[in-house]
Design an enzyme around this catalytic site. Structure first.
Site, PDB file in Angstrom:
ATOM      1  N   LYS A   3       4.134   5.228  18.383  1.00  0.00           N
ATOM      2  CA  LYS A   3       4.302   6.580  17.816  1.00  0.00           C
ATOM      3  C   LYS A   3       4.618   7.584  18.924  1.00  0.00           C
ATOM      4  O   LYS A   3       5.470   8.462  18.763  1.00  0.00           O
ATOM      5  CB  LYS A   3       3.027   6.974  17.072  1.00  0.00           C
ATOM      6  N   LYS A  50       7.117   2.183  12.701  1.00  0.00           N
ATOM      7  CA  LYS A  50       7.139   2.706  14.089  1.00  0.00           C
ATOM      8  C   LYS A  50       7.372   1.606  15.105  1.00  0.00           C
ATOM      9  O   LYS A  50       8.020   1.827  16.130  1.00  0.00           O
ATOM     10  CB  LYS A  50       5.845   3.449  14.427  1.00  0.00           C
ATOM     11  N   ILE A  65       1.053  13.582   8.159  1.00  0.00           N
ATOM     12  CA  ILE A  65       1.252  14.821   8.930  1.00  0.00           C
ATOM     13  C   ILE A  65       2.753  15.013   9.188  1.00  0.00           C
ATOM     14  O   ILE A  65       3.390  14.103   9.714  1.00  0.00           O
ATOM     15  CB  ILE A  65       0.520  14.745  10.293  1.00  0.00           C
ATOM     16  N   THR A  78       0.828  -1.213   0.000  1.00  0.00           N
ATOM     17  CA  THR A  78       0.000   0.000   0.000  1.00  0.00           C
ATOM     18  C   THR A  78       0.865   1.267   0.000  1.00  0.00           C
ATOM     19  O   THR A  78       0.709   2.142  -0.854  1.00  0.00           O
ATOM     20  CB  THR A  78      -0.904  -0.003   1.261  1.00  0.00           C
ATOM     21  N   VAL A  79       1.782   1.367   0.961  1.00  0.00           N
ATOM     22  CA  VAL A  79       2.589   2.596   1.068  1.00  0.00           C
ATOM     23  C   VAL A  79       3.659   2.620  -0.031  1.00  0.00           C
ATOM     24  O   VAL A  79       3.913   3.662  -0.648  1.00  0.00           O
ATOM     25  CB  VAL A  79       3.220   2.718   2.474  1.00  0.00           C
ATOM     26  N   ASP A  85      -0.087   0.515  18.799  1.00  0.00           N
ATOM     27  CA  ASP A  85       0.369   1.321  17.654  1.00  0.00           C
ATOM     28  C   ASP A  85       0.546   2.788  18.085  1.00  0.00           C
ATOM     29  O   ASP A  85       1.558   3.423  17.758  1.00  0.00           O
ATOM     30  CB  ASP A  85      -0.664   1.194  16.529  1.00  0.00           C
ATOM     31  N   ARG A 133       3.591  -8.603  -9.381  1.00  0.00           N
ATOM     32  CA  ARG A 133       2.843  -7.373  -9.079  1.00  0.00           C
ATOM     33  C   ARG A 133       3.794  -6.161  -9.063  1.00  0.00           C
ATOM     34  O   ARG A 133       3.470  -5.081  -9.550  1.00  0.00           O
ATOM     35  CB  ARG A 133       2.140  -7.497  -7.719  1.00  0.00           C
ATOM     36  N   GLY A 136       1.087   9.306   9.783  1.00  0.00           N
ATOM     37  CA  GLY A 136       0.936   9.191   8.320  1.00  0.00           C
ATOM     38  C   GLY A 136       1.512  10.393   7.597  1.00  0.00           C
ATOM     39  O   GLY A 136       2.714  10.667   7.664  1.00  0.00           O
ATOM     40  N   ALA A 156      12.412  -4.523  -4.161  1.00  0.00           N
ATOM     41  CA  ALA A 156      12.389  -5.915  -3.683  1.00  0.00           C
ATOM     42  C   ALA A 156      10.999  -6.205  -3.128  1.00  0.00           C
ATOM     43  O   ALA A 156      10.505  -5.456  -2.279  1.00  0.00           O
ATOM     44  CB  ALA A 156      13.440  -6.116  -2.593  1.00  0.00           C
TER      45      ALA A 156
HETATM   46  N1  HSE Z   1      -3.053   1.376  11.888  1.00  0.00           N
HETATM   47  C1  HSE Z   1      -2.732   2.772  11.942  1.00  0.00           C
HETATM   48  C2  HSE Z   1      -3.968   3.578  12.287  1.00  0.00           C
HETATM   49  C3  HSE Z   1      -2.196   3.309  10.648  1.00  0.00           C
HETATM   50  O1  HSE Z   1      -5.069   3.042  12.393  1.00  0.00           O
HETATM   51  O2  HSE Z   1      -3.827   4.779  12.469  1.00  0.00           O
HETATM   52  C4  HSE Z   1      -0.749   3.120  10.468  1.00  0.00           C
HETATM   53  O3  HSE Z   1      -0.018   3.668  11.498  1.00  0.00           O
END
Ligand code: HSE
Length: 437
Positions: A205, A105, A136, A13-14, A201, A49, A134, A43
């Site tokens: 951060k 992270k 920001i 995705t990123v 998560d 894809r 993300g 890689a």
């Molecule tokens: N899973 C994270 C969120 C996105 O829901 O903000 C990636 O850091």
């Protein structure tokens, strides 16, 4: 001038967004940097894809080590994620003299000190704007834009999935499991959303932002983490009646004797801008001693928003490549020899904040007086109160109390006594609260 040659590890995705944006905006980016930024190698285990996405414009391999060791690569972009192979690849890239850009992270919050030290020894840079918030540019703001300030505190909505779930619970009156199912149906939450909903998560951060704000080591293990799985819609509604919204906040605050580092659901006055950040959006509020409060808002995830941060790092690194290593912007905002352990992360007992308490009490004379006496004995002062018949039980009432700031130690001690009263049914719901003023 010669292009900066980039090796991309992972074109999901990123990575896909990074390829798309760097290709689409190539001319504009070259005008800004003074040299083209070119992804020359990719890689990915799914080579078919990767070839399709890159249209034959880059060499594609399933061997990531061939990229980290390629003498022609200047910068390695790690978008694999996790702490396993990603850590080995990042360290290998550094060992081979590469600069590294990563959105990982989890890796940096848990192994950051080792990785940053390795990069420092090698004179390379590890850039991680995409790891927090993300798209920001909060890392850039902390490291450079706010460099004149003594950072006092940060409060952030730094997980979009949980913010979406709490928004759904408030807007639609649904419970946690159905809001989570909505988040998954919309593709926001992972199939295994544990890191999101348990606050891990956000803690990753926050840990990085705390290190950058206070010049302390990266200490994920010292972060207090409480997620949103136990949040009850009842409390969201009571909070609303009292003028508050419930958010999963990452909070880090400098105190005289240490640093608070905590992620938990938190009441915030509805009038604050940050209380009105809804859905998957992220926002970080930073209090600096000179600038006062500044708020950074935007998409905390997603293909192109996160690619925007990855490419910003690529541009920074491209500019740094020609600079003397001793005069680069330090990755964790403080010079490596100035990172200090003198300011410890405080135990949760020493954290000072306000509290929302909901308890079910017998509706009899003197019951509330018992509770307020217990709170007074612990020097806890009440800010607001609300009483409501729960409707499903005779001779009982829900009492919601908001407190003035006090220590977690005092509130826990008071609650143990309140829960021991024969007139109190069940456990007292405790939510923390920040006025953020
Ligand atoms: N899973 C994270 C969120 C996105 O829901 O903000 C990636 O850091």
């Amino acid at each position: 001038m010669d292009p900066i040659r980039i090796g991309l590890l992972g074109i999901g995705t990123v990575g896909g967004g990074t390829w798309e944006v760097i290709t689409r905006n190539a001319e504009e980016i070259t005008r800004r940097v003074g040299r083209p930024l070119t992804i020359t190698r990719i890689a990915d285990l799914d080579t078919a894809r990767a070839r399709e996405m890159s249209g034959g414009a880059a060499d594609v391999t399933d061997d990531a080590w061939a990229v980290t060791r390629d003498p022609d690569i200047d910068i390695v972009v790690e978008l694999i994620g996790g702490y396993g192979i990603a850590k080995d690849l990042v360290l290998d890239a550094i060992a081979h003299g590469k600069h590294v850009v990563t959105a990982n992270k989890a890796l940096l919050a848990t192994h950051g000190d080792e990785i940053f030290a390795a990069a420092h020894d090698k004179g390379t840079v590890v850039a991680f704007e995409a790891a927090v918030g993300g798209g920001i540019p909060i890392i850039k703001a902390l490291r450079e834009g706010l460099v004149a300030n003594r950072i006092e505190w940060i409060a952030g909505i730094i997980n979009g999935t949980t913010n979406f779930i709490l928004s759904e619970m408030r807007d639609k009156g649904v419970d946690f499991p159905s809001a989570l199912a909505d988040a998954q149906a919309n593709g926001y939450a992972e199939a295994d959303p544990t890191f999101d909903v348990e606050g891990v998560d956000a803690a990753h951060k926050l840990t990085l932002m705390a290190a950058m704000s206070f010049g302390i080591p990266v200490q994920f293990d010292a972060c207090f983490v409480e997620g949103i799985t136990k949040v009850d819609g009842t409390d969201i509604r009571y909070a609303e009646r009292l003028g508050y919204r419930l958010k999963l906040l990452g909070i880090t605050r400098r105190r005289e004797n240490g640093v608070e580092l905590r992620v938990h659901p938190c009441l915030v006055p509805s009038a604050r801008l940050i209380a009105n950040v809804e859905g998957v959006m992220n926002a970080v509020l930073v209090q600096g001693d000179a600038v006062g409060p500044t708020l950074y808002y935007g998409a905390g995830a997603g293909s192109e928003p996160t690619a925007s941060a990855v490419i910003a790092d690529l541009v920074d690194v491209a500019r740094l490549i020609s600079a003397d290593p001793g005069h680069r912007v330090p990755v964790l905002a403080f010079q490596p020899d100035q990172v200090s352990s003198d300011l410890p992360v405080l135990p949760m007992d020493d954290v000072v904040t306000s509290y929302y308490l909901r308890m079910r009490l017998a509706d009899e004379p003197g019951v509330l007086a018992d509770v307020t006496r217990i709170l007074a004995d612990e020097r806890v002062s009440i800010d607001a109160a609300l009483q409501q018949e729960p409707g499903d039980e005779e001779n009982a009432a829900d009492i919601v109390l908001l407190t003035h700031p006090t220590t977690e130690r005092a509130i826990r001690s008071a609650l143990a006594k309140v829960e021991g009263l024969p007139t109190c049914t069940g456990e007292v719901v405790l939510l923390r609260m920040e006025k953020l003023s």
